[in-house]
Structure formats: structure tokens, C-alpha cells
Design an enzyme around this catalytic site. Structure first.
Site, PDB file in Angstrom:
ATOM      1  N   CYS A  99       2.231  12.727  12.719  1.00  0.00           N
ATOM      2  CA  CYS A  99       1.133  13.579  13.207  1.00  0.00           C
ATOM      3  C   CYS A  99       1.538  15.025  12.899  1.00  0.00           C
ATOM      4  O   CYS A  99       2.485  15.536  13.502  1.00  0.00           O
ATOM      5  CB  CYS A  99       0.928  13.381  14.701  1.00  0.00           C
ATOM      6  SG  CYS A  99      -0.434  14.377  15.326  1.00  0.00           S
ATOM      7  N   CYS A 253      -6.396  17.785  10.531  1.00  0.00           N
ATOM      8  CA  CYS A 253      -5.598  16.547  10.515  1.00  0.00           C
ATOM      9  C   CYS A 253      -4.569  16.605   9.376  1.00  0.00           C
ATOM     10  O   CYS A 253      -4.882  16.275   8.226  1.00  0.00           O
ATOM     11  CB  CYS A 253      -6.475  15.305  10.375  1.00  0.00           C
ATOM     12  SG  CYS A 253      -5.527  13.789  10.599  1.00  0.00           S
TER      13      CYS A 253
HETATM   14  O1  PYC Z   1      -2.606  16.202  12.292  1.00  0.00           O
HETATM   15  O2  PYC Z   1      -1.692  14.442  11.368  1.00  0.00           O
HETATM   16  C1  PYC Z   1      -2.434  14.973  12.199  1.00  0.00           C
HETATM   17  C2  PYC Z   1      -3.148  14.100  13.147  1.00  0.00           C
HETATM   18  C3  PYC Z   1      -3.146  12.732  13.179  1.00  0.00           C
HETATM   19  C4  PYC Z   1      -3.966  12.350  14.248  1.00  0.00           C
HETATM   20  C5  PYC Z   1      -4.431  13.486  14.847  1.00  0.00           C
HETATM   21  N1  PYC Z   1      -3.914  14.556  14.167  1.00  0.00           N
END
Ligand code: PYC
Length: 329
Positions: A99, A253
Site C-alpha cells: 500500500c 492509489c
Molecule cells: O496507495 O497503494 C495504495 C493503496 C492500496 C489500497 C489503497 N491505497
């Protein structure tokens, strides 16, 4: 006066581009979780937490203390003493691989705790070691695990939408990156469209499960990314990312950005040294670049900012029916 017995969990909250990270920095005193989760590989610790101490996850993230969009991070002792920390990430429905928004949040949290200062810091995760660099301006760059595309242009029949095509890629979690073409009614990436984007992406995730589309290790492709127009002067692309618990990532993300960088690299659209700015649905931005490993695999470098916004002791009273959060139904 209540006769209840209490346990305490110490947490530090932050957000990275709007996406929250709740870092568990202290487990209840005298509770065997503290020693059981402080040894073995990070994969083993994630398994032990899932099987025996899932109440830590639900107490932190479920209502009434948490909410569905919150991601948790259990701060652990690293196996390799050269690393600054080990970490197990979790969400509203289970456990993550890597994450990156959470790693950026963890890095500013460690700085807030006085455990690190500017410079590079190795961090162990269940999917491998990542390196976080805390810059003097407070921003963080994470060198992620090797990322790569495994399938290009896979078509799945999605109930209510018809055939949808996309790529499967690994960036520390498995992603399906939806391709936008005239034949598929892919919703526009616009904050006014979040409910429809959620419905669409959830239908895609279900279709992937039903059609047996998995990562190359056989595990579920449980994150879905939809891409839209860039915001001039802000980003090269704007995205909507649906996480396994059917909530959207408020940040771009970082593991999803890593998967995107791997796909762009595989298509020859991004070279070593190029910068890709990926905006979230909220228009918060992560900057990405790659170092090539071979013709298909890259090390993504993802940069962003996080802000510590809370520090608390959670109280778990044994007389409280929701001491471990409201259960999933
Ligand atoms: O930023 O890798 C990320 C992530 C995964 C799930 C939520 N954020």
C-alpha cells in the site's frame, strides 16, 4: 462506576491525498498479540493476524471508530535490523499486499514519532521490501516492489454493461486497468459520477471473479482502475480506483499507479526518466517514474504528500458489544 476491563490500542492517523491511514503503534499491554506479531516473516505475521487477531483490524477500521475508506497499518519490528519497520496493511474487508499511500502515511508517522528524519528508509511488507525517502520539504518518494503487466486487452462480459476490456498488472496488489473504447459504456471519471463509477467497477470486479481472471499467482484481481481525461497543468491522467471493500481510493492509489506505470512501460509509452503525474478522483496527485529491470518489469518510484491528523488511544471495554467494531453482515 463500571466494572469493565479495558484494553488500549494506540494509533496515529494521517491522510495521503485524502486517503486515510491509521497506523497501530501500540498493542494492548500484556496481550499476546504484541509478541506473536513481532516475529516471523511479514507474510506469516499477516496470516497470524488474519486468523487470530483480526479484532485489531475491525476495532480500528469498523464503525463506530473507523469507516469503510480507512486503511490500517500494523507497525511491527522488522526481520532485518537494517530496516526501519515492518508493516501489515489492512482494510475494511481484509488484508492488502502493499500500500503506497499507506507507506507514505507511515513514513510521515515515523517522522512524527521521532523515529526517522529525512533520508531513505527500508520498510518490510508482505510483498517485499520498499524504500521510502523522506524529503526535506516533507514529501515522500517510495521505491516500490517490481511491477509488471501480465495480460493485455483481456475482455470480460460485465453484467449490465457488456464486454469490457482491460489489462491485468501487479504493483503490490493486483489491478484490472479498464481500457476505454467506443464499444464499452465506461463511465466518465468525474467526482459527480462516483456512485456510477463504483457500480461499474464493482460489476467489473465480479465479472473478473466469475470468468476466473486472476493474477499470475492465481490470486484475485481485486482492484479496478478506470482512467479519464488529464487535468491540464495538474496531471497526465485522472483515475478512479475501486478497492476490494467496494470503496474508492481517495488518493491516486500508489500500487495502482505502479501497475499503470508498468502498463505504460510495456506499451513503450513511458521510458526510464519520464515522469507520469496521476491524479485521483479528488484531483490529488502522485508523481511516478520507473527504473527498468527488463523488457516487462520496472521498479516504480511514487511520490506524494501525507499529513498526520490525529493521535489517539482506542479504548476496548469488555462490556461494550462493539468493542471490536460493528461486524460485517
Ligand atoms: O496507495 O497503494 C495504495 C493503496 C492500496 C489500497 C489503497 N491505497
Amino acid at each position: 462506576m463500571s466494572n469493565s476491563r479495558q484494553q488500549h490500542l494506540h494509533i496515529i492517523d494521517s491522510h495521503t491525498g485524502g486517503e486515510p491511514t491509521r497506523v497501530v503503534v501500540g498493542l494492548p499491554e500484556g496481550c499476546d498479540a504484541a509478541s506473536r506479531l513481532d516475529r516471523g516473516s511479514l507474510v506469516e505475521r499477516r496470516q497470524i493476524m488474519r486468523e487470530q487477531y483480526d479484532w485489531i483490524r475491525t476495532a480500528c477500521l469498523h464503525e463506530p471508530r473507523g469507516h469503510d475508506a480507512m486503511v490500517g497499518a500494523l507497525l511491527c519490528k522488522p526481520v532485518d535490523p537494517g530496516c526501519v519497520a515492518g508493516v501489515v496493511f489492512f482494510n475494511n474487508v481484509g488484508y492488502l499486499g502493499g500500500c503506497i499511500h499507506g507507506t507514505i502515511g507511515l513514513t510521515v508517522t515515523l517522522a512524527h514519532m521521532g523515529r526517522i528524519s529525512t533520508g531513505t528508509h527500508r520498510i518490510e511488507t508482505p510483498v517485499g521490501e520498499v524504500v521510502a525517502e523522506l524529503h526535506a520539504d516533507g514529501t515522500v518518494t517510495v521505491a516500490n516492489v517490481p511491477s509488471y503487466r501480465t495480460q493485455a486487452g483481456v475482455g470480460v462480459e460485465v453484467e449490465g454493461y457488456g464486454k469490457v476490456a482491460g489489462d491485468v498488472a501487479w504493483g503490490g496488489n493486483w489491478f484490472f486497468l479498464v481500457r476505454r473504447d467506443e464499444s464499452a459504456p465506461v463511465p466518465e471519471v468525474d467526482p459527480g459520477n462516483i456512485a456510477e463509477l463504483t457500480r461499474f467497477s464493482a460489476a467489473v470486479a465480479m465479472a473478473l471473479r466469475e470468468h476466473g481472471v486472476t493474477g499470475d499467482d492465481g490470486t484475485a484481481v481485486d482492484h479496478v482502475e478506470v482512467f479519464g481525461e488529464p487535468t491540464p497543468g495538474v496531471s497526465d491522467s485522472r483515475s478512479f480506483v475501486l478497492c476490494p471493500g467496494l470503496v474508492y481510493d481517495r488518493s491516486p492509489c500508489g500500487t495502482g499507479v505502479s501497475a499503470k506505470l508498468a502498463c505504460l512501460y510495456a506499451e513503450g509509452k513511458l521510458k526510464q526518466g519520464d515522469v507520469w503525474r496521476q491524479a485521483s478522483i479528488l484531483n490529488t496527485v502522485f508523481e511516478g517514474r520507473v527504473e527498468a529491470i527488463d523488457e516487462n518489469r520496472v521498479i516504480p518510484f511514487v511520490s506524494g504528500s501525507a499529513y498526520v491528523n490525529g493521535e489517539a488511544t482506542l479504548i476496548l471495554q469488555d462490556t461494550d458489544p462493539f468493542q471490536h467494531g460493528i461486524p460485517e453482515f
